[in-house]
Design a protein around this motif. Sequence first.
Motif, PDB file in Angstrom:
ATOM      1  N   SER A  97       0.868  -1.176   0.000  1.00 58.57           N
ATOM      2  CA  SER A  97       0.000   0.000   0.000  1.00 58.57           C
ATOM      3  C   SER A  97       0.905   1.226   0.000  1.00 58.57           C
ATOM      4  O   SER A  97       1.637   1.452   0.962  1.00 58.57           O
ATOM      5  N   PRO A  98       0.908   2.043  -1.070  1.00 55.59           N
ATOM      6  CA  PRO A  98       1.873   3.137  -1.165  1.00 55.59           C
ATOM      7  C   PRO A  98       1.722   4.177  -0.052  1.00 55.59           C
ATOM      8  O   PRO A  98       0.632   4.401   0.476  1.00 55.59           O
ATOM      9  N   GLY A  99       2.868   4.820   0.276  1.00 53.66           N
ATOM     10  CA  GLY A  99       2.883   5.844   1.308  1.00 53.66           C
ATOM     11  C   GLY A  99       3.082   7.234   0.745  1.00 53.66           C
ATOM     12  O   GLY A  99       3.283   7.410  -0.459  1.00 53.66           O
ATOM     13  N   ASN A 100       3.059   8.225   1.616  1.00 56.68           N
ATOM     14  CA  ASN A 100       3.175   9.607   1.157  1.00 56.68           C
ATOM     15  C   ASN A 100       4.503   9.877   0.462  1.00 56.68           C
ATOM     16  O   ASN A 100       4.576  10.627  -0.516  1.00 56.68           O
ATOM     17  N   HIS A 101       5.599   9.251   0.929  1.00 50.78           N
ATOM     18  CA  HIS A 101       6.882   9.439   0.252  1.00 50.78           C
ATOM     19  C   HIS A 101       6.884   8.813  -1.130  1.00 50.78           C
ATOM     20  O   HIS A 101       7.619   9.274  -2.014  1.00 50.78           O
ATOM     21  N   ASP A 126      -6.223  -0.389 -12.421  1.00 47.76           N
ATOM     22  CA  ASP A 126      -5.366   0.312 -11.473  1.00 47.76           C
ATOM     23  C   ASP A 126      -6.129   1.003 -10.354  1.00 47.76           C
ATOM     24  O   ASP A 126      -5.528   1.749  -9.569  1.00 47.76           O
ATOM     25  N   ASP A 127      -7.437   0.808 -10.286  1.00 51.10           N
ATOM     26  CA  ASP A 127      -8.224   1.522  -9.289  1.00 51.10           C
ATOM     27  C   ASP A 127      -8.065   0.876  -7.915  1.00 51.10           C
ATOM     28  O   ASP A 127      -8.036  -0.347  -7.781  1.00 51.10           O
ATOM     29  N   PHE A 128      -7.957   1.717  -6.914  1.00 50.28           N
ATOM     30  CA  PHE A 128      -7.994   1.271  -5.528  1.00 50.28           C
ATOM     31  C   PHE A 128      -9.413   1.452  -5.000  1.00 50.28           C
ATOM     32  O   PHE A 128     -10.146   2.316  -5.471  1.00 50.28           O
ATOM     33  N   PRO A 129      -9.795   0.631  -3.999  1.00 50.66           N
ATOM     34  CA  PRO A 129      -9.016  -0.425  -3.361  1.00 50.66           C
ATOM     35  C   PRO A 129      -8.897  -1.649  -4.246  1.00 50.66           C
ATOM     36  O   PRO A 129      -9.773  -1.946  -5.055  1.00 50.66           O
ATOM     37  N   ARG A 130      -7.780  -2.364  -4.076  1.00 51.38           N
ATOM     38  CA  ARG A 130      -7.549  -3.635  -4.742  1.00 51.38           C
ATOM     39  C   ARG A 130      -7.803  -4.741  -3.715  1.00 51.38           C
ATOM     40  O   ARG A 130      -7.478  -4.588  -2.549  1.00 51.38           O
ATOM     41  N   VAL A 131      -8.363  -5.849  -4.145  1.00 58.05           N
ATOM     42  CA  VAL A 131      -8.743  -6.923  -3.216  1.00 58.05           C
ATOM     43  C   VAL A 131      -8.009  -8.210  -3.580  1.00 58.05           C
ATOM     44  O   VAL A 131      -7.983  -8.609  -4.747  1.00 58.05           O
ATOM     45  N   ARG A 132      -7.437  -8.839  -2.554  1.00 59.51           N
ATOM     46  CA  ARG A 132      -6.807 -10.145  -2.731  1.00 59.51           C
ATOM     47  C   ARG A 132      -7.421 -11.090  -1.698  1.00 59.51           C
ATOM     48  O   ARG A 132      -7.312 -10.827  -0.491  1.00 59.51           O
ATOM     49  N   ILE A 139      -7.671  -9.305   1.743  1.00 51.50           N
ATOM     50  CA  ILE A 139      -6.738  -8.188   1.917  1.00 51.50           C
ATOM     51  C   ILE A 139      -7.235  -7.059   1.033  1.00 51.50           C
ATOM     52  O   ILE A 139      -7.224  -7.152  -0.198  1.00 51.50           O
ATOM     53  N   VAL A 140      -7.698  -5.992   1.667  1.00 52.06           N
ATOM     54  CA  VAL A 140      -8.297  -4.852   0.963  1.00 52.06           C
ATOM     55  C   VAL A 140      -7.258  -3.732   0.950  1.00 52.06           C
ATOM     56  O   VAL A 140      -6.987  -3.110   1.976  1.00 52.06           O
ATOM     57  N   ASN A 141      -6.673  -3.501  -0.204  1.00 51.39           N
ATOM     58  CA  ASN A 141      -5.548  -2.577  -0.332  1.00 51.39           C
ATOM     59  C   ASN A 141      -6.047  -1.211  -0.798  1.00 51.39           C
ATOM     60  O   ASN A 141      -6.368  -1.014  -1.969  1.00 51.39           O
ATOM     61  N   ALA A 142      -6.097  -0.271   0.140  1.00 47.66           N
ATOM     62  CA  ALA A 142      -6.481   1.108  -0.180  1.00 47.66           C
ATOM     63  C   ALA A 142      -5.224   1.943  -0.364  1.00 47.66           C
ATOM     64  O   ALA A 142      -4.138   1.581   0.093  1.00 47.66           O
ATOM     65  N   CYS A 143      -5.358   3.081  -1.023  1.00 43.59           N
ATOM     66  CA  CYS A 143      -4.212   3.955  -1.272  1.00 43.59           C
ATOM     67  C   CYS A 143      -4.511   5.352  -0.771  1.00 43.59           C
ATOM     68  O   CYS A 143      -5.402   6.031  -1.284  1.00 43.59           O
ATOM     69  N   SER A 144      -3.758   5.790   0.239  1.00 42.49           N
ATOM     70  CA  SER A 144      -3.911   7.145   0.781  1.00 42.49           C
ATOM     71  C   SER A 144      -2.809   8.069   0.308  1.00 42.49           C
ATOM     72  O   SER A 144      -2.709   9.214   0.762  1.00 42.49           O
ATOM     73  N   GLY A 176     -18.152 -13.913   4.622  1.00 45.39           N
ATOM     74  CA  GLY A 176     -17.591 -14.415   5.862  1.00 45.39           C
ATOM     75  C   GLY A 176     -16.081 -14.353   5.935  1.00 45.39           C
ATOM     76  O   GLY A 176     -15.467 -15.046   6.754  1.00 45.39           O
ATOM     77  N   LEU A 177     -15.467 -13.521   5.105  1.00 45.02           N
ATOM     78  CA  LEU A 177     -14.015 -13.401   5.092  1.00 45.02           C
ATOM     79  C   LEU A 177     -13.527 -12.467   6.197  1.00 45.02           C
ATOM     80  O   LEU A 177     -14.249 -11.550   6.617  1.00 45.02           O
ATOM     81  N   PHE A 178     -12.323 -12.695   6.658  1.00 42.08           N
ATOM     82  CA  PHE A 178     -11.672 -11.811   7.620  1.00 42.08           C
ATOM     83  C   PHE A 178     -11.055 -10.670   6.815  1.00 42.08           C
ATOM     84  O   PHE A 178     -10.095 -10.852   6.071  1.00 42.08           O
ATOM     85  N   ARG A 179     -11.615  -9.469   6.959  1.00 39.41           N
ATOM     86  CA  ARG A 179     -11.233  -8.336   6.123  1.00 39.41           C
ATOM     87  C   ARG A 179     -10.116  -7.539   6.789  1.00 39.41           C
ATOM     88  O   ARG A 179     -10.301  -6.984   7.871  1.00 39.41           O
ATOM     89  N   VAL A 180      -8.961  -7.482   6.109  1.00 37.15           N
ATOM     90  CA  VAL A 180      -7.821  -6.690   6.574  1.00 37.15           C
ATOM     91  C   VAL A 180      -7.665  -5.504   5.628  1.00 37.15           C
ATOM     92  O   VAL A 180      -7.381  -5.680   4.436  1.00 37.15           O
ATOM     93  N   LEU A 181      -7.874  -4.304   6.142  1.00 37.89           N
ATOM     94  CA  LEU A 181      -7.733  -3.086   5.346  1.00 37.89           C
ATOM     95  C   LEU A 181      -6.315  -2.549   5.491  1.00 37.89           C
ATOM     96  O   LEU A 181      -5.837  -2.326   6.608  1.00 37.89           O
ATOM     97  N   LEU A 182      -5.644  -2.341   4.358  1.00 32.73           N
ATOM     98  CA  LEU A 182      -4.302  -1.771   4.344  1.00 32.73           C
ATOM     99  C   LEU A 182      -4.360  -0.346   3.819  1.00 32.73           C
ATOM    100  O   LEU A 182      -5.016  -0.070   2.810  1.00 32.73           O
ATOM    101  N   LEU A 183      -3.660   0.554   4.493  1.00 31.70           N
ATOM    102  CA  LEU A 183      -3.396   1.888   3.975  1.00 31.70           C
ATOM    103  C   LEU A 183      -2.224   2.460   4.756  1.00 31.70           C
ATOM    104  O   LEU A 183      -1.875   1.953   5.829  1.00 31.70           O
TER     105      LEU A 183
END
Length: 294
Positions: A97-101, A126-132, A139-144, A176-183
Motif C-alpha cells: 500500500s503506497p505511502g506519502n513518500h 489500477d483503481d484502488f481499493p484492490r482486493v486479494r 486483503i483490501v488494499n487502499a491507497c492514501s 464471511g471473510l476476515f477483512r484486513v484493510l491496508l493503507l
Amino acid sequence: MSTFRLAHLSDPHLAPPESAMRGGGLSKRVLSRFAWRRKRHRHDPAVLDAIAEDLRAAGPDHVAVTGDLTNFATAEEFAAAAVWLESLGHPSAVTVSPGNHDALVARGAPDRFAPWRPWLGDEADDDFPRVRVRGPVAIVNACSAVPTAPHLATGQLGGAQLDRLADVLTETGAKGLFRVLLLHHPIAPGVVSKRKSLDDAPALREILARHGAELVLHGHAHEALLNRVAGPAGPIPTMGVPSASTPAGHHDPAARWNLIEIAPGAAGFQVRIEARGVVPGPAVQPVGAYVLAA
C-alpha cells in the motif's frame, strides 16, 4: 481451515540510489533530499536486512507492506524497491500500500505506481481499493498516497475510492471473510499531527462503522500502535508498526514487524500477534505477544 499467517512491516525508507539524489530544481523533492541527509542515520540498511531475513525465516502466508518504500518517489527508487520486494516473496504473496513518500511529487514519479503493479493487487485495472482473497482472508488494499505541498505529509482516499471501499467491504463481509484493510496513514483520531493526517479519515471511519472490517493495518507514524475505531459489531482494531529500518538505541522506536495469526473457528476468528524487533547488534527477537479480543 488452517491458520493464516500475515506479516506486517512498514516504512522501510530504502536507501536511495545515488542517481535519485540529483536534479529536480526547486521542488519538494529537493527539500526532501536535504531532510534525508540530516535524518538518514534513522534508517539503517543493515537493520532492514535483519528484519527482512527474520520475516522470510518465519515463512508467513502473506506479507503486507504499508508504504514509504522510497524517499523521493523517483523512478530509480521505484525500480530499486521492486527488487527489494522480490526478495520478500512472490508478488502474489506480497501486497504494497503506497505511502506519502511514494507519492511525494507527481513530476518524475511512475504513473499510478506502475513498477509495483504486481504487488498492488490481482486485478488488471489500477483503481484502488484492490482486493486479494487468500484463504479465509480478504486483503483490501487502499491507497492514501497523494502528492502534497512542501512540509505536508497528509493523505487522501477520495470520494470514488471511498465509495468502492464501502462496496468491497460489504461484499467480502457477506462471504464471511476476515477483512484486513491496508493503507499508509493511521485512521484513529489524534495519532499524528494534522499536517501528517488522513484528510478524509472521518469519512473512512463512517464507512467502517457501517460496513465493518476485522483489522486495519497502517504505517506512517513510525510507532508500535494499537487503536480501535467503531464498527457495526464492535470496535475494529487498527495497528501500526515502527519503521522497518530504524536501529535500536535511536530516539525513534526501533524496527519491528508483526506476525499476525488469523485462525477461523466455530465462534469466529481468533487473532494472535507476535511482535518481533531489533535489539543492538542488530538482532531480531520477539518483543511481545498478545491476542486481540474478539
